[in-house]
Enzyme design. Structure first.
Site, PDB file in Angstrom:
ATOM      1  N   ASP A 108       0.868  -1.182   0.000  1.00 34.29           N
ATOM      2  CA  ASP A 108       0.000   0.000   0.000  1.00 34.29           C
ATOM      3  C   ASP A 108       0.901   1.227   0.000  1.00 34.29           C
ATOM      4  O   ASP A 108       1.422   1.608  -1.047  1.00 34.29           O
ATOM      5  CB  ASP A 108      -0.917  -0.068   1.225  1.00 34.29           C
ATOM      6  CG  ASP A 108      -2.086   0.893   1.155  1.00 34.29           C
ATOM      7  OD1 ASP A 108      -1.968   1.937   0.481  1.00 34.29           O
ATOM      8  OD2 ASP A 108      -3.116   0.622   1.785  1.00 34.29           O
ATOM      9  N   GLY A 110       3.774   1.215   1.293  1.00 31.68           N
ATOM     10  CA  GLY A 110       5.130   0.685   1.226  1.00 31.68           C
ATOM     11  C   GLY A 110       5.846   0.759   2.561  1.00 31.68           C
ATOM     12  O   GLY A 110       6.953   0.249   2.714  1.00 31.68           O
ATOM     13  N   LYS A 136      -0.568  -1.340  -4.810  1.00 35.39           N
ATOM     14  CA  LYS A 136      -1.382  -0.133  -4.931  1.00 35.39           C
ATOM     15  C   LYS A 136      -0.436   1.051  -5.220  1.00 35.39           C
ATOM     16  O   LYS A 136      -0.155   1.855  -4.342  1.00 35.39           O
ATOM     17  CB  LYS A 136      -2.100   0.090  -3.596  1.00 35.39           C
ATOM     18  CG  LYS A 136      -3.463   0.690  -3.695  1.00 35.39           C
ATOM     19  CD  LYS A 136      -4.009   1.036  -2.311  1.00 35.39           C
ATOM     20  CE  LYS A 136      -4.745  -0.078  -1.665  1.00 35.39           C
ATOM     21  NZ  LYS A 136      -5.475   0.338  -0.445  1.00 35.39           N
ATOM     22  N   ASP A 164      -8.217  -7.919   5.544  1.00 34.33           N
ATOM     23  CA  ASP A 164      -9.261  -7.769   6.551  1.00 34.33           C
ATOM     24  C   ASP A 164      -9.674  -6.328   6.799  1.00 34.33           C
ATOM     25  O   ASP A 164      -9.031  -5.387   6.347  1.00 34.33           O
ATOM     26  CB  ASP A 164      -8.763  -8.340   7.881  1.00 34.33           C
ATOM     27  CG  ASP A 164      -7.708  -7.452   8.534  1.00 34.33           C
ATOM     28  OD1 ASP A 164      -7.914  -7.035   9.687  1.00 34.33           O
ATOM     29  OD2 ASP A 164      -6.673  -7.165   7.895  1.00 34.33           O
TER      30      ASP A 164
END
Length: 181
Positions: A108, A110, A136, A164
């Protein structure tokens, strides 16, 4: 489909089906098999809890001898990164002199991978590569890049197949985008 998350109605839209994930996992495994061959042992370091399902499926498609280790780091509360990464469990002591493949659920910002790579530099591993189910790029804040990527996604929050929301929805067999209804 809609779900109730702590009193907020959320839309769930499937991004990648169970079949999409299975097929892509096989392709990634083939790339790893080509890169490492079948003779040397590969230490597969699965980042818990998010990468557990992906890591399990991926390892079953690898042809070289593998050692499976796990690590737990934490950087999220709800749908947002806290900005801090915590090493919840210590790094395995068995990494010295071995090739290590870190299995992550998502790159995401990183921040988590950057943190983990810095920790792994303290070991005497022969090599360290990253395999992430999702990437991403729009969200990257750190100059990290996975060596193997399952799917590239937009800057949205996703759940399922190990990913999650406050510990829930990891069991979904697909990956879904989660938005407010």
């Amino acid at each position: 489909m809609q779900i109730n998350v702590d009193g907020t109605l959320m839309n769930v839209g499937v991004l990648f089906s169970e079949i999409d994930i299975r097929e892509r996992t096989k392709v990634i495994a083939q790339q790893i098999n080509q890169d490492y061959g079948t003779k040397e042992t590969l230490v597969v370091l699965i980042v818990l809890h998010g990468a557990l399902i992906f890591g399990s499926d991926l390892v079953r498609n690898l042809e070289m001898p593998t050692e499976i280790e796990t690590i737990r780091i934490k950087s999220y509360e709800g749908t947002s990164s806290t900005g801090n990464v915590t090493l919840v469990t210590p790094l395995p002591s068995s990494l010295d002199g071995k090739h290590v493949l870190v299995i992550e659920d998502i790159v995401d910002t990183g921040r988590s991978i950057d943190f983990l790579l810095k920790e792994l530099q303290k070991t005497k591993a022969l090599s360290v590569k990253i395999c992430s189910l999702l990437d991403k790029p729009e969200a990257h804040e750190f100059p990290v890049k996975a060596n193997y990527i399952g799917f590239t996604i937009q800057k949205n929050f996703v759940i399922g197949y190990g990913l999650d929301l406050n510990g829930k929805f990891r069991n979904l067999p697909y990956i879904a985008n989660l938005t407010k209804a």
